[in-house]
Design a protein around this motif. Structure first.
Motif, short mmCIF file in Angstrom:
data_model
loop_
_atom_site.label_atom_id
_atom_site.label_comp_id
_atom_site.label_asym_id
_atom_site.label_seq_id
_atom_site.Cartn_x
_atom_site.Cartn_y
_atom_site.Cartn_z
N LEU A 1 0.85 -1.18 0.00
CA LEU A 1 0.00 0.00 0.00
C LEU A 1 0.89 1.23 0.00
CD1 LEU A 1 -2.51 -1.08 2.80
CD2 LEU A 1 -2.82 -1.29 0.33
N VAL A 2 0.59 2.16 -0.90
CA VAL A 2 1.38 3.38 -1.00
C VAL A 2 0.45 4.57 -0.88
CG1 VAL A 2 2.95 4.74 -2.41
CG2 VAL A 2 3.08 2.23 -2.46
N LEU B 1 -5.60 -2.14 4.64
CA LEU B 1 -6.39 -3.04 3.81
C LEU B 1 -6.66 -4.31 4.59
CD1 LEU B 1 -5.91 -3.92 0.08
CD2 LEU B 1 -6.03 -5.75 1.78
N LYS B 2 -7.91 -4.71 4.67
CA LYS B 2 -8.28 -5.94 5.37
C LYS B 2 -9.08 -6.83 4.42
CE LYS B 2 -9.20 -5.76 9.68
NZ LYS B 2 -9.84 -5.42 10.97
N ALA C 1 -3.00 0.25 -4.03
CA ALA C 1 -2.69 -1.10 -3.57
C ALA C 1 -2.24 -1.97 -4.72
CB ALA C 1 -3.92 -1.71 -2.91
N SER C 2 -1.28 -2.83 -4.43
CA SER C 2 -0.88 -3.84 -5.41
C SER C 2 -1.68 -5.10 -5.15
CB SER C 2 0.62 -4.13 -5.28
OG SER C 2 0.88 -4.70 -4.00
N GLY C 3 -1.68 -6.01 -6.11
CA GLY C 3 -2.34 -7.29 -5.89
C GLY C 3 -3.79 -7.32 -6.33
N SER C 4 -4.32 -8.53 -6.40
CA SER C 4 -5.66 -8.72 -6.95
C SER C 4 -6.74 -8.80 -5.88
CB SER C 4 -5.68 -10.02 -7.76
OG SER C 4 -5.31 -11.11 -6.93
N ASN D 1 -7.39 0.19 -8.27
CA ASN D 1 -6.89 -0.32 -6.99
C ASN D 1 -6.51 0.81 -6.05
OD1 ASN D 1 -7.22 -2.93 -7.92
ND2 ASN D 1 -5.15 -3.59 -7.43
N THR D 2 -7.34 1.82 -6.00
CA THR D 2 -7.01 3.02 -5.23
C THR D 2 -8.19 3.47 -4.38
OG1 THR D 2 -5.44 3.74 -6.92
CG2 THR D 2 -6.20 5.41 -5.38
#
Length: 117
Positions: A4-5, A97-98, A24-27, A76-77
């Motif tokens: 997360l950036v 992120l959860k 966020a990265s990832g799916s 993803n933001t």
């Protein structure tokens, strides 16, 4: 691994506005609840706003009517629009992120928000 950036923090005068972003990265972004927390010097980290995977938003009482959380699943933001800022909003703001199905969570590195009076 999820990264997360956060970005968008800075110095603003009381009454001003800032927009924070959390990329966020990832799916797993689409199936996650995203929250913004903040931590002021000498204080515990507190929850500011949350948005579920379905887009339901909740806010801490002191920011209701001033802050708006939103998400763009295509990017993803998550965003935190902050208006009518007060000196007491000064803090490091963290993105969380959860994953909803297993409650695993991740944190960003934080972004400083400073509101001058």
């Amino acid at each position: 691994q999820v990264q997360l950036v956060e970005s968008g923090g800075g110095l603003v005068q009381a009454g001003g506005s800032l927009r924070l972003s959390c990329a966020a990265s990832g799916s797993i972004f689409r199936i996650s609840t995203i929250s913004w927390y903040r931590q002021a010097p000498g204080k515990q980290r507190e929850l500011v706003a949350t948005i579920s995977s379905g887009g339901r938003a909740n806010y801490e009482d002191s920011v209701k009517g001033r802050f708006t959380i939103s998400r763009d699943n295509a990017k993803n933001t998550v965003y935190l629009e902050m208006n009518s800022l007060k000196p007491e909003d000064t803090a490091v703001y963290y993105c969380n992120l959860k994953i909803e199905y297993n409650r695993r969570e991740y944190w960003g590195q934080g972004t400083q928000v400073t509101v001058s009076s």
